[in-house]
Design a protein around this motif. Structure first.
Motif, PDB file in Angstrom:
ATOM      1  N   HIS A   1       1.386  -1.332   0.135  1.00 18.30           N
ATOM      2  CA  HIS A   1      -0.201   0.119  -0.210  1.00 18.30           C
ATOM      3  C   HIS A   1       0.736   1.274   0.289  1.00 18.30           C
ATOM      4  CE1 HIS A   1       0.432   1.028   4.490  1.00 18.30           C
ATOM      5  NE2 HIS A   1       0.530  -0.205   4.438  1.00 18.30           N
ATOM      6  N   TYR A   2       0.613   2.489  -0.633  1.00 21.22           N
ATOM      7  CA  TYR A   2       1.409   3.745  -0.298  1.00 21.22           C
ATOM      8  C   TYR A   2       0.741   4.772   0.744  1.00 21.22           C
ATOM      9  CZ  TYR A   2       2.001   1.924  -5.066  1.00 21.22           C
ATOM     10  OH  TYR A   2       2.932   1.575  -5.785  1.00 21.22           O
ATOM     11  N   GLY A   3       0.311   3.670   2.352  1.00 15.15           N
ATOM     12  CA  GLY A   3      -0.271   4.669   3.400  1.00 15.15           C
ATOM     13  C   GLY A   3      -1.475   3.991   3.413  1.00 15.15           C
ATOM     14  N   ILE A   4      -1.725   4.349   4.767  1.00 12.08           N
ATOM     15  CA  ILE A   4      -3.131   4.034   5.063  1.00 12.08           C
ATOM     16  C   ILE A   4      -3.481   5.228   5.516  1.00 12.08           C
ATOM     17  CG2 ILE A   4      -4.068   3.591   7.435  1.00 12.08           C
ATOM     18  CD1 ILE A   4      -2.529   0.602   7.274  1.00 12.08           C
ATOM     19  N   ARG A   5      -4.385   5.386   5.497  1.00 16.01           N
ATOM     20  CA  ARG A   5      -4.924   7.489   6.507  1.00 16.01           C
ATOM     21  C   ARG A   5      -6.653   7.448   6.781  1.00 16.01           C
ATOM     22  NH1 ARG A   5      -3.711  10.524   0.331  1.00 16.01           N
ATOM     23  NH2 ARG A   5      -1.523  10.266   0.256  1.00 16.01           N
ATOM     24  N   MET A   6      -6.473   8.378   8.161  1.00 13.92           N
ATOM     25  CA  MET A   6      -8.388   8.529   7.966  1.00 13.92           C
ATOM     26  C   MET A   6      -8.472   9.732   7.674  1.00 13.92           C
ATOM     27  SD  MET A   6      -9.192   7.477  12.478  1.00 13.92           S
ATOM     28  CE  MET A   6      -9.012   5.160  11.220  1.00 13.92           C
ATOM     29  N   ALA A   7      -9.314  10.072   7.952  1.00 11.50           N
ATOM     30  CA  ALA A   7     -10.305  11.542   7.608  1.00 11.50           C
ATOM     31  C   ALA A   7     -11.609  11.310   8.844  1.00 11.50           C
ATOM     32  CB  ALA A   7     -11.312  11.980   6.360  1.00 11.50           C
ATOM     33  N   LEU A   8     -11.819  12.562   9.850  1.00 14.78           N
ATOM     34  CA  LEU A   8     -12.552  12.401  10.981  1.00 14.78           C
ATOM     35  C   LEU A   8     -13.653  13.424  10.425  1.00 14.78           C
ATOM     36  CD1 LEU A   8     -10.967  12.654  13.922  1.00 14.78           C
ATOM     37  CD2 LEU A   8     -11.912  10.968  12.609  1.00 14.78           C
ATOM     38  N   ASN A   9     -14.850  13.623   9.918  1.00 16.22           N
ATOM     39  CA  ASN A   9     -15.536  14.403   9.424  1.00 16.22           C
ATOM     40  C   ASN A   9     -17.025  14.812  10.097  1.00 16.22           C
ATOM     41  OD1 ASN A   9     -14.320  15.135   6.553  1.00 16.22           O
ATOM     42  ND2 ASN A   9     -14.973  13.283   6.650  1.00 16.22           N
ATOM     43  N   GLY A  10     -16.972  15.629  10.367  1.00 18.01           N
ATOM     44  CA  GLY A  10     -19.226  16.326  11.089  1.00 18.01           C
ATOM     45  C   GLY A  10     -18.736  17.452  10.040  1.00 18.01           C
ATOM     46  N   SER A  11     -20.548  17.188   9.957  1.00 11.59           N
ATOM     47  CA  SER A  11     -21.226  18.220   9.349  1.00 11.59           C
ATOM     48  C   SER A  11     -22.789  18.775  10.038  1.00 11.59           C
ATOM     49  CB  SER A  11     -21.529  18.815   8.719  1.00 11.59           C
ATOM     50  OG  SER A  11     -21.462  16.981   7.774  1.00 11.59           O
ATOM     51  N   VAL A  12     -22.808  19.508   9.756  1.00 13.80           N
ATOM     52  CA  VAL A  12     -24.776  19.935   9.862  1.00 13.80           C
ATOM     53  C   VAL A  12     -25.433  20.261   8.523  1.00 13.80           C
ATOM     54  CG1 VAL A  12     -26.296  21.321  11.268  1.00 13.80           C
ATOM     55  CG2 VAL A  12     -24.539  20.958  12.023  1.00 13.80           C
ATOM     56  N   ASN A  13     -26.190  19.142   8.538  1.00 18.06           N
ATOM     57  CA  ASN A  13     -26.597  18.998   6.967  1.00 18.06           C
ATOM     58  C   ASN A  13     -28.203  19.067   7.029  1.00 18.06           C
ATOM     59  OD1 ASN A  13     -24.496  17.536   6.006  1.00 18.06           O
ATOM     60  ND2 ASN A  13     -24.618  15.535   7.444  1.00 18.06           N
TER      61      ASN A  13
END
Length: 356
Positions: A71-83
């Protein structure tokens, strides 16, 4: 000499053999097989998935693979929003064209969990720990609590991606985690519920009622909380003092009132969260009935009064009387007043307090 049809079949066969050789040589088939034999899961450390902004989001990334993968890296994204959205039923024709309002971003962070490398065959567990609120940034950004409504949804997602390059499909997994207010922002217990005394008679109804109810009358009294901690049930009591008609049922409706700012106009919609029946059939007169309603976690949150939107709540006490009309319409809309129905609606403020 071969016929034109035989020549066509021969050409197609050659093309098919060439294409199979090509995809095997480029690894496309192997990439597809690898993607099917490799699974990734995102497991959080807390079974209830509840975290506070100042706490770390902890867990592990579980990769199950039949063979080793690079693999070319393991990334984690945290997202929070008011829809925010406005449905056609709660807005005019013009507003319906702009039914989806731009989301309000609460949290947006991407971090590298591991650099490029290789994951061995079998089951691999990769632990992670990420603080939700970035200590290097201004902490004035408000983390609203998780809420799932009709027009307003406050959601927090954690997504992990294993980047595998051009010829391989990236591995991805997403899980929702629940955010509650920081302990420093909580009210100190005990929170004494603000009790409001109510009475329901034929004279307090704003909608038409049955003639026999109007002439004979009825009187229901009681008290109920109008400010309630999220950790405590909505409580109160109710007494049927008099009624010319037998009672069919007494229900407590928990309502949400969602308001969205759309241009210069505020669109407000009231919807039903849950119904709790406290009496079935005719009840004894002058007998006190307890009111005890457990608040659903994901469908409620502390009352929010923000600029672009607001989330408020109401509680409705609904009495349904026995009549021919009520038997003919047993599944009528609970929010629509009927001739055989009496109700009282009160505002309800929900707050988050410290645990005792």
């Amino acid at each position: 000499m071969a016929s034109p049809f035989q020549s066509f079949c021969y050409t197609v066969s050659l093309f098919f053999c060439f294409w199979v050789s090509f995809i095997y040589s480029t690894g496309l088939v192997k990439a597809s097989i690898d993607a099917m034999s490799t699974k990734i899961d995102l497991s959080l450390s807390r079974p209830n998935r509840i975290y506070r902004p100042s706490e770390p989001l902890e867990g592990k990334i579980v990769v199950k693979s039949a063979s080793s993968i690079s693999h070319y890296g393991i990334r984690m994204a945290l997202n929070g929003s008011v829809n925010l959205q406005v449905r056609g039923g709660s807005a005019g024709v013009i507003e319906s064209f702009y039914g989806v309002v731009k989301p309000i971003t609460i949290l947006s962070r991407t971090l590298e969990i591991r650099p490029s490398g290789k994951i061995v065959s079998g089951t691999t567990e990769i632990p992670f720990s990420i603080t939700l609120r970035n200590p290097k940034e201004d902490n004035s950004e408000r983390f609203y609590e998780t809420f799932h409504g009709t027009n307003i949804s406050i959601q927090y997602l954690a997504t992990v991606d294993v980047m595998r390059g051009y010829l391989h499909k990236s591995l991805s997994a997403t899980v929702e985690f629940i955010v509650e207010s920081d302990k420093a922002d909580l009210l100190n217990p005990p929170i004494s519920p603000e009790m409001v005394i109510f009475y329901i008679t034929q004279d307090t109804q704003r909608h038409p009622i049955l003639p026999e109810l109007k002439s004979g009358g009825f009187r229901i009294t009681g008290r109920i909380s109008t400010q309630c901690s999220m950790l405590e049930p909505l409580s109160g009591e109710l007494t049927v003092e008099a009624s010319v008609l037998p009672i069919c049922s007494i229900d407590i409706h928990l309502l949400r009132v969602e308001s969205v700012l759309l241009g210069e106009k505020i669109i407000t919609e009231t919807s039903l969260i849950q119904t709790t029946q406290i009496a079935d059939g005719d009840v004894c007169r002058n007998m006190t009935l307890p009111i005890y309603v457990v608040l659903p976690r994901l469908l409620t949150c502390p009352t929010v009064l923000a600029g672009p939107f607001s989330i408020e709540f109401k509680v409705a006490i609904v009495i349904i009387f026995q009549s021919e009309l009520s038997r003919l319409h047993p599944k009528s809309d609970p929010l629509t007043p009927r001739l055989w129905m009496a109700m009282e609606t009160l505002p309800l403020e929900l707050v988050r307090a410290r645990e005792r």
